[in-house]
Design a protein around this motif. Sequence first.
Motif, PDB file in Angstrom:
ATOM      1  N   GLY A  61       0.785  -1.229   0.000  1.00 36.54           N
ATOM      2  CA  GLY A  61       0.000   0.000   0.000  1.00 36.54           C
ATOM      3  C   GLY A  61       0.813   1.272   0.000  1.00 36.54           C
ATOM      4  O   GLY A  61       0.254   2.361   0.211  1.00 36.54           O
ATOM      5  N   GLY A  62       2.113   1.202  -0.233  1.00 35.27           N
ATOM      6  CA  GLY A  62       2.946   2.395  -0.243  1.00 35.27           C
ATOM      7  C   GLY A  62       2.588   3.338  -1.379  1.00 35.27           C
ATOM      8  O   GLY A  62       2.291   2.905  -2.493  1.00 35.27           O
ATOM      9  N   VAL A  63       2.605   4.628  -1.097  1.00 37.77           N
ATOM     10  CA  VAL A  63       2.303   5.667  -2.081  1.00 37.77           C
ATOM     11  C   VAL A  63       3.442   6.685  -2.038  1.00 37.77           C
ATOM     12  O   VAL A  63       3.656   7.342  -1.030  1.00 37.77           O
ATOM     13  N   GLY A  64       4.154   6.836  -3.149  1.00 39.04           N
ATOM     14  CA  GLY A  64       5.346   7.672  -3.173  1.00 39.04           C
ATOM     15  C   GLY A  64       5.119   9.058  -3.712  1.00 39.04           C
ATOM     16  O   GLY A  64       5.876   9.534  -4.559  1.00 39.04           O
ATOM     17  N   ASP A  65       4.089   9.747  -3.186  1.00 42.74           N
ATOM     18  CA  ASP A  65       3.779  11.095  -3.683  1.00 42.74           C
ATOM     19  C   ASP A  65       4.332  12.200  -2.802  1.00 42.74           C
ATOM     20  O   ASP A  65       4.112  13.386  -3.064  1.00 42.74           O
ATOM     21  N   GLY A  66       5.042  11.834  -1.726  1.00 43.63           N
ATOM     22  CA  GLY A  66       5.613  12.828  -0.826  1.00 43.63           C
ATOM     23  C   GLY A  66       4.627  13.419   0.156  1.00 43.63           C
ATOM     24  O   GLY A  66       5.005  14.246   0.988  1.00 43.63           O
ATOM     25  N   LYS A  67       3.369  13.003   0.084  1.00 44.31           N
ATOM     26  CA  LYS A  67       2.328  13.559   0.950  1.00 44.31           C
ATOM     27  C   LYS A  67       1.624  12.485   1.775  1.00 44.31           C
ATOM     28  O   LYS A  67       1.268  12.718   2.920  1.00 44.31           O
ATOM     29  N   THR A  68       1.418  11.326   1.176  1.00 45.85           N
ATOM     30  CA  THR A  68       0.719  10.236   1.851  1.00 45.85           C
ATOM     31  C   THR A  68       1.642   9.551   2.849  1.00 45.85           C
ATOM     32  O   THR A  68       2.786   9.236   2.529  1.00 45.85           O
ATOM     33  N   SER A  69       1.141   9.310   4.055  1.00 40.24           N
ATOM     34  CA  SER A  69       1.962   8.637   5.052  1.00 40.24           C
ATOM     35  C   SER A  69       2.132   7.172   4.695  1.00 40.24           C
ATOM     36  O   SER A  69       1.166   6.460   4.380  1.00 40.24           O
ATOM     37  N   ASN A  70       3.370   6.696   4.770  1.00 33.05           N
ATOM     38  CA  ASN A  70       3.694   5.292   4.496  1.00 33.05           C
ATOM     39  C   ASN A  70       4.141   4.544   5.739  1.00 33.05           C
ATOM     40  O   ASN A  70       4.697   3.449   5.635  1.00 33.05           O
ATOM     41  N   THR A  71       3.879   5.111   6.914  1.00 32.20           N
ATOM     42  CA  THR A  71       4.293   4.437   8.149  1.00 32.20           C
ATOM     43  C   THR A  71       3.673   3.051   8.239  1.00 32.20           C
ATOM     44  O   THR A  71       4.357   2.062   8.539  1.00 32.20           O
ATOM     45  N   LYS A  72       2.382   2.954   7.962  1.00 28.98           N
ATOM     46  CA  LYS A  72       1.696   1.664   8.022  1.00 28.98           C
ATOM     47  C   LYS A  72       2.248   0.711   6.986  1.00 28.98           C
ATOM     48  O   LYS A  72       2.427  -0.492   7.242  1.00 28.98           O
ATOM     49  N   ALA A  73       2.559   1.211   5.784  1.00 27.70           N
ATOM     50  CA  ALA A  73       3.096   0.354   4.730  1.00 27.70           C
ATOM     51  C   ALA A  73       4.448  -0.218   5.129  1.00 27.70           C
ATOM     52  O   ALA A  73       4.711  -1.421   4.946  1.00 27.70           O
ATOM     53  N   PHE A  74       5.339   0.619   5.660  1.00 27.36           N
ATOM     54  CA  PHE A  74       6.641   0.122   6.095  1.00 27.36           C
ATOM     55  C   PHE A  74       6.481  -0.919   7.198  1.00 27.36           C
ATOM     56  O   PHE A  74       7.108  -1.990   7.162  1.00 27.36           O
ATOM     57  N   LYS A  75       5.660  -0.630   8.172  1.00 26.72           N
ATOM     58  CA  LYS A  75       5.489  -1.560   9.292  1.00 26.72           C
ATOM     59  C   LYS A  75       4.883  -2.879   8.825  1.00 26.72           C
ATOM     60  O   LYS A  75       5.323  -3.966   9.240  1.00 26.72           O
ATOM     61  N   SER A  76       3.877  -2.815   7.963  1.00 24.61           N
ATOM     62  CA  SER A  76       3.237  -4.036   7.469  1.00 24.61           C
ATOM     63  C   SER A  76       4.212  -4.868   6.647  1.00 24.61           C
ATOM     64  O   SER A  76       4.284  -6.096   6.777  1.00 24.61           O
ATOM     65  N   ALA A  77       4.968  -4.193   5.789  1.00 25.10           N
ATOM     66  CA  ALA A  77       5.931  -4.904   4.948  1.00 25.10           C
ATOM     67  C   ALA A  77       6.980  -5.618   5.789  1.00 25.10           C
ATOM     68  O   ALA A  77       7.274  -6.804   5.573  1.00 25.10           O
ATOM     69  N   ILE A  78       7.549  -4.924   6.753  1.00 22.85           N
ATOM     70  CA  ILE A  78       8.629  -5.515   7.549  1.00 22.85           C
ATOM     71  C   ILE A  78       8.092  -6.617   8.461  1.00 22.85           C
ATOM     72  O   ILE A  78       8.749  -7.658   8.641  1.00 22.85           O
ATOM     73  N   GLU A  79       6.908  -6.430   8.994  1.00 16.78           N
ATOM     74  CA  GLU A  79       6.306  -7.496   9.806  1.00 16.78           C
ATOM     75  C   GLU A  79       6.097  -8.750   8.968  1.00 16.78           C
ATOM     76  O   GLU A  79       6.375  -9.873   9.403  1.00 16.78           O
ATOM     77  N   HIS A  80       5.608  -8.571   7.741  1.00 17.75           N
ATOM     78  CA  HIS A  80       5.374  -9.714   6.865  1.00 17.75           C
ATOM     79  C   HIS A  80       6.697 -10.383   6.478  1.00 17.75           C
ATOM     80  O   HIS A  80       6.819 -11.611   6.512  1.00 17.75           O
ATOM     81  N   LEU A  81       7.686  -9.591   6.143  1.00 13.92           N
ATOM     82  CA  LEU A  81       8.970 -10.134   5.704  1.00 13.92           C
ATOM     83  C   LEU A  81       9.750 -10.790   6.838  1.00 13.92           C
ATOM     84  O   LEU A  81      10.622 -11.628   6.596  1.00 13.92           O
ATOM     85  N   SER A  82       9.447 -10.420   8.060  1.00 16.00           N
ATOM     86  CA  SER A  82      10.152 -11.020   9.196  1.00 16.00           C
ATOM     87  C   SER A  82       9.914 -12.525   9.279  1.00 16.00           C
ATOM     88  O   SER A  82      10.714 -13.252   9.880  1.00 16.00           O
ATOM     89  N   LYS A  83       8.839 -13.021   8.653  1.00 15.26           N
ATOM     90  CA  LYS A  83       8.551 -14.458   8.661  1.00 15.26           C
ATOM     91  C   LYS A  83       9.612 -15.252   7.923  1.00 15.26           C
ATOM     92  O   LYS A  83       9.723 -16.465   8.093  1.00 15.26           O
ATOM     93  N   TYR A  84      10.401 -14.590   7.078  1.00 11.00           N
ATOM     94  CA  TYR A  84      11.375 -15.283   6.247  1.00 11.00           C
ATOM     95  C   TYR A  84      12.780 -15.234   6.828  1.00 11.00           C
ATOM     96  O   TYR A  84      13.743 -15.618   6.160  1.00 11.00           O
ATOM     97  N   ALA A  85      12.909 -14.781   8.073  1.00  8.90           N
ATOM     98  CA  ALA A  85      14.231 -14.663   8.692  1.00  8.90           C
ATOM     99  C   ALA A  85      14.965 -15.998   8.699  1.00  8.90           C
ATOM    100  O   ALA A  85      16.181 -16.052   8.472  1.00  8.90           O
ATOM    101  N   SER A  86      14.245 -17.099   8.943  1.00  4.45           N
ATOM    102  CA  SER A  86      14.873 -18.419   9.013  1.00  4.45           C
ATOM    103  C   SER A  86      14.869 -19.136   7.669  1.00  4.45           C
ATOM    104  O   SER A  86      15.285 -20.290   7.578  1.00  4.45           O
ATOM    105  N   ASP A  87      14.396 -18.477   6.631  1.00  4.10           N
ATOM    106  CA  ASP A  87      14.329 -19.089   5.298  1.00  4.10           C
ATOM    107  C   ASP A  87      15.038 -18.199   4.277  1.00  4.10           C
ATOM    108  O   ASP A  87      14.474 -17.792   3.271  1.00  4.10           O
ATOM    109  N   GLY A  88      16.262 -17.857   4.574  1.00  6.00           N
ATOM    110  CA  GLY A  88      17.060 -17.088   3.625  1.00  6.00           C
ATOM    111  C   GLY A  88      16.917 -15.591   3.717  1.00  6.00           C
ATOM    112  O   GLY A  88      17.567 -14.855   2.972  1.00  6.00           O
ATOM    113  N   GLY A  89      16.066 -15.104   4.624  1.00  4.20           N
ATOM    114  CA  GLY A  89      15.906 -13.675   4.810  1.00  4.20           C
ATOM    115  C   GLY A  89      15.136 -13.016   3.682  1.00  4.20           C
ATOM    116  O   GLY A  89      14.752 -13.643   2.698  1.00  4.20           O
ATOM    117  N   ALA A  90      14.895 -11.707   3.820  1.00  9.37           N
ATOM    118  CA  ALA A  90      14.086 -10.977   2.843  1.00  9.37           C
ATOM    119  C   ALA A  90      14.593  -9.555   2.691  1.00  9.37           C
ATOM    120  O   ALA A  90      15.216  -9.003   3.601  1.00  9.37           O
TER     121      ALA A  90
END
Length: 473
Positions: A61-90
């Motif tokens: 859900g990231g939006v790169g227009d310089g105005k829309t907040s992407n805090t939720k997008a960063f947090k959601s992405a990293i939380e999801h990717l953390s599942k792959y820490a033991s499977d080669g990382g992400a």
Amino acid sequence: MELCPQSRQCYAVLKLLAIFVILGSLIDSRLVESREVENLQATEYSAINCRKHSAVLTDFGGVGDGKTSNTKAFKSAIEHLSKYASDGGAQLIVPPGKWLTGSFNLTSHFTLYLHKDAVILGSQDEADYPVVPPLPSYGVGRDAPDGRFASLIFGTNLTDVVVTGNNGTINGQGRPWWTKFKAKQLNYTRPYLLELMFSDQIQISNLTFIDSPSWNIHPIYCSNVIVKWLTILAPVDVPNTDGVNPDSCTNTLIEDCYIVSGDDCIAVKSGWDQYGIDVGMPTKQLAIRRLTCISPDSATVALGSEMSGGIQDVRVEDVTAIDTQSGVRIKTAIGRGGYVKDIFVRNMRMKTMYYVFWMTGAYGSHPGGKFDPKALPNITGINYKDMVAENVTYTARLDGIKNDPFTGICISNATITLAEKAKELQWNCTDISGVTSRVTPKPCAALPEKEIDCPYPEDKLPIEKVQLKTCSA
């Protein structure tokens, strides 16, 4: 009327639909390269480790227009990717655009990769930065006593973290923070751009950091840290915009960086007065090389002033300082305790400097205004060799502490050319001892001439032996 008059045809259609559903689920669960990744031109980069899985911020859900907040997008992405820490990382790819965000946390076995046209914009809203406790080795916040705002990019107790890119930019948008700080309107210490705590195997590289609210990069209580190929820019009139501050860290390499700062380009630290003494985590095994610094009001490399856990085995070489207040400076005071020892500097080139050599034993700020007058620092084994400086106002001011002198100072092969309006007294030395060799202008009596070549270690630190891998984003 029958919905599926011919059972075989119906079964085939249902089977095909089921296949699509299963494939869609697999694509999501395995994070196969998304359309956005495919549309980006693949880029190779060097890292301590490559990653098996990859995703793009826009997948979340990231939006790169310089105005829309992407805090939720960063947090959601990293939380999801953390599942792959033991499977080669992400790795999380930040594509071209301006990505406004508040504070977010990294995870282990993870790479944050910024495309060359990607800009992470730090939010200017205090509400986007959680308030966190003071650091254990500091006891209070540096700007205000009651705590501090979390850094824009933050992490603690992590292993194997890479923050890199193809010279993407992290912009702290610090001006409102600077204004509030100068007006004493902040209740908490300003956020840093990047801080990692209690972490191991860290790489920060190939990025531009600009306009941080305060310090730019702050690894603290970390080990095996690589910082390289960075450009760090801050207005020269804004205080506390230090470039890189290794703090109570072991085995760190900082190289090939260009820093313009309103404070120290690099500040080596290990805690503040009794808090730092109690935590007792020194900064040691630190190599700094091929650094270019511009800092009219501060040091190229500062050792301290918060050095109460100790600083030992620091190697500085092939450094250029231009229009900078001082070279490699030691800052300490009564109450600090701790030590600064086994410091080695060689091959510095300096132009338009106020001081070349500067040591201060009365750097008097203390947490809460209190300190133990019996906690005296031990400053010894400070070595400089092969130094050239032009247009210098003041060659050396070396002020130790009464009844606690700075000892073992060695300066060899140093040529200082003075500015037109240089100070008449070029060497001011109190409570110090050591030797010099082939140094001009003539040093003070406390540093008698002796035919000597000051030492510099020829062995390599473990971090200097790390071989980076070639990865792809």
